[in-house]
Design a protein around this motif. Structure first.
Motif, PDB file in Angstrom:
ATOM      1  N   LYS A 135       0.852  -1.187   0.000  1.00  0.00           N
ATOM      2  CA  LYS A 135       0.000   0.000   0.000  1.00  0.00           C
ATOM      3  C   LYS A 135       0.891   1.241   0.000  1.00  0.00           C
ATOM      4  O   LYS A 135       1.980   1.230   0.577  1.00  0.00           O
ATOM      5  N   PHE A 136       0.383   2.301  -0.639  1.00  0.00           N
ATOM      6  CA  PHE A 136       1.133   3.545  -0.744  1.00  0.00           C
ATOM      7  C   PHE A 136       0.254   4.714  -0.325  1.00  0.00           C
ATOM      8  O   PHE A 136      -0.948   4.733  -0.599  1.00  0.00           O
ATOM      9  N   ASP A 137       0.860   5.698   0.342  1.00  0.00           N
ATOM     10  CA  ASP A 137       0.167   6.922   0.729  1.00  0.00           C
ATOM     11  C   ASP A 137      -0.138   7.726  -0.525  1.00  0.00           C
ATOM     12  O   ASP A 137       0.755   8.023  -1.316  1.00  0.00           O
ATOM     13  N   VAL A 138      -1.381   8.103  -0.703  1.00  0.00           N
ATOM     14  CA  VAL A 138      -1.789   8.807  -1.917  1.00  0.00           C
ATOM     15  C   VAL A 138      -1.211  10.219  -1.988  1.00  0.00           C
ATOM     16  O   VAL A 138      -1.006  10.760  -3.072  1.00  0.00           O
ATOM     17  N   ASN A 139      -0.915  10.839  -0.846  1.00  0.00           N
ATOM     18  CA  ASN A 139      -0.388  12.207  -0.845  1.00  0.00           C
ATOM     19  C   ASN A 139       1.111  12.286  -1.124  1.00  0.00           C
ATOM     20  O   ASN A 139       1.582  13.274  -1.669  1.00  0.00           O
ATOM     21  N   THR A 140       1.846  11.236  -0.743  1.00  0.00           N
ATOM     22  CA  THR A 140       3.306  11.288  -0.897  1.00  0.00           C
ATOM     23  C   THR A 140       3.873  10.185  -1.782  1.00  0.00           C
ATOM     24  O   THR A 140       5.014  10.282  -2.223  1.00  0.00           O
ATOM     25  N   GLY A 141       3.116   9.109  -1.967  1.00  0.00           N
ATOM     26  CA  GLY A 141       3.621   7.956  -2.717  1.00  0.00           C
ATOM     27  C   GLY A 141       4.463   7.029  -1.868  1.00  0.00           C
ATOM     28  O   GLY A 141       4.967   6.020  -2.352  1.00  0.00           O
ATOM     29  N   ALA A 142       4.620   7.346  -0.573  1.00  0.00           N
ATOM     30  CA  ALA A 142       5.444   6.533   0.328  1.00  0.00           C
ATOM     31  C   ALA A 142       4.726   5.226   0.668  1.00  0.00           C
ATOM     32  O   ALA A 142       3.504   5.198   0.803  1.00  0.00           O
ATOM     33  N   PRO A 143       5.479   4.138   0.825  1.00  0.00           N
ATOM     34  CA  PRO A 143       4.852   2.862   1.182  1.00  0.00           C
ATOM     35  C   PRO A 143       4.330   2.905   2.622  1.00  0.00           C
ATOM     36  O   PRO A 143       4.976   3.452   3.510  1.00  0.00           O
ATOM     37  N   THR A 144       3.139   2.333   2.829  1.00  0.00           N
ATOM     38  CA  THR A 144       2.560   2.295   4.177  1.00  0.00           C
ATOM     39  C   THR A 144       2.358   0.867   4.666  1.00  0.00           C
ATOM     40  O   THR A 144       2.158   0.649   5.855  1.00  0.00           O
ATOM     41  N   ALA A 145       2.374  -0.111   3.762  1.00  0.00           N
ATOM     42  CA  ALA A 145       2.213  -1.516   4.158  1.00  0.00           C
ATOM     43  C   ALA A 145       2.808  -2.411   3.079  1.00  0.00           C
ATOM     44  O   ALA A 145       2.949  -2.001   1.926  1.00  0.00           O
ATOM     45  N   GLY A 146       3.144  -3.649   3.510  1.00  0.00           N
ATOM     46  CA  GLY A 146       3.650  -4.623   2.560  1.00  0.00           C
ATOM     47  C   GLY A 146       5.144  -4.529   2.364  1.00  0.00           C
ATOM     48  O   GLY A 146       5.837  -3.780   3.048  1.00  0.00           O
ATOM     49  N   PRO A 147       5.651  -5.264   1.381  1.00  0.00           N
ATOM     50  CA  PRO A 147       7.102  -5.316   1.172  1.00  0.00           C
ATOM     51  C   PRO A 147       7.746  -4.090   0.513  1.00  0.00           C
ATOM     52  O   PRO A 147       8.953  -3.921   0.646  1.00  0.00           O
ATOM     53  N   PRO A 148       7.023  -3.205  -0.197  1.00  0.00           N
ATOM     54  CA  PRO A 148       7.728  -2.074  -0.815  1.00  0.00           C
ATOM     55  C   PRO A 148       8.421  -1.199   0.235  1.00  0.00           C
ATOM     56  O   PRO A 148       7.847  -0.902   1.283  1.00  0.00           O
ATOM     57  N   ARG A 149       9.649  -0.771  -0.078  1.00  0.00           N
ATOM     58  CA  ARG A 149      10.424   0.083   0.841  1.00  0.00           C
ATOM     59  C   ARG A 149      10.660   1.484   0.278  1.00  0.00           C
ATOM     60  O   ARG A 149      11.036   2.384   0.992  1.00  0.00           O
ATOM     61  N   ARG A 150      10.486   1.648  -1.024  1.00  0.00           N
ATOM     62  CA  ARG A 150      10.720   2.946  -1.661  1.00  0.00           C
ATOM     63  C   ARG A 150       9.390   3.530  -2.140  1.00  0.00           C
ATOM     64  O   ARG A 150       8.488   2.795  -2.521  1.00  0.00           O
ATOM     65  N   PRO A 151       9.288   4.849  -2.138  1.00  0.00           N
ATOM     66  CA  PRO A 151       8.052   5.479  -2.615  1.00  0.00           C
ATOM     67  C   PRO A 151       7.918   5.362  -4.130  1.00  0.00           C
ATOM     68  O   PRO A 151       8.903   5.143  -4.838  1.00  0.00           O
TER      69      PRO A 151
END
Length: 174
Positions: A135-151
């Motif tokens: 999951k990614f934050d819609v305002n910043t593109g930063a990852p909020t859950a799961g395996p992704p570590r980069r926005p």
């Protein structure tokens, strides 16, 4: 026996006379290492121009603005909805989301984990990668859950004359 046939056909001081024909193709360890170092040097020098281009790109000195690409008309995208588009190239998937009357965000829609597609779930207000529940934050593109570590790489957009345009891909900040 005829001495005439046994004579050397050139003068003894001829420079080609001192070649040791039996060991002509022998390569010793020192000769091999010289050849190896020489070849490595040639490869290193020939790759310098490409290394300079890559370093320039990684250091952010090659800030490139792409030709502005129209994504959609403002009136065609209601608040809370998303539009898929291609930017900067025809094979680069991206997504534009209208968050409010005047706020638009756009990101490259390939997950930063394994490049799976990222989708906008309007009801939950989340950007989701279904492959590994990222999951990614819609305002910043930063990852909020799961395996992704980069926005997600952000795409800068501009509203002009009632249309939304993609302008450039914002550099990833460490």
């Amino acid at each position: 026996m005829n001495d005439k046939n046994n004579k050397i056909p050139f003068n003894e001081d001829n420079y080609t006379h001192n070649i040791d024909r039996n060991n002509e193709r022998r390569l010793d360890r020192r000769g091999f290492m010289k050849t190896l170092v020489g070849a490595a040097g040639v490869f290193a020098i020939s790759s310098l121009p490409w290394g300079a281009v890559a370093a320039k790109e990684l250091m952010g000195l090659g800030d490139k603005e792409y030709p502005h690409k129209k994504i959609t008309d403002v009136k065609a995208i209601p608040i809370g909805n998303a539009v898929d588009f291609k930017f900067p190239g025809e094979h680069d998937d991206a997504i534009l989301i209208r968050l409010s009357e005047d706020k638009y965000v756009a990101y490259q829609s390939a997950c930063t984990h394994l490049r799976c597609p990222v989708f906008w779930e309007k009801e939950k207000g989340e950007m989701i990668c279904p492959c590994h529940h990222g999951k990614f934050d819609v305002n910043t593109g930063a990852p909020t859950a799961g395996p992704p570590r980069r926005p997600l790489p952000e795409i800068q957009v501009q509203v002009e004359n009632g249309a939304v345009y993609a302008v450039r891909v914002k550099r990833y900040e460490v």
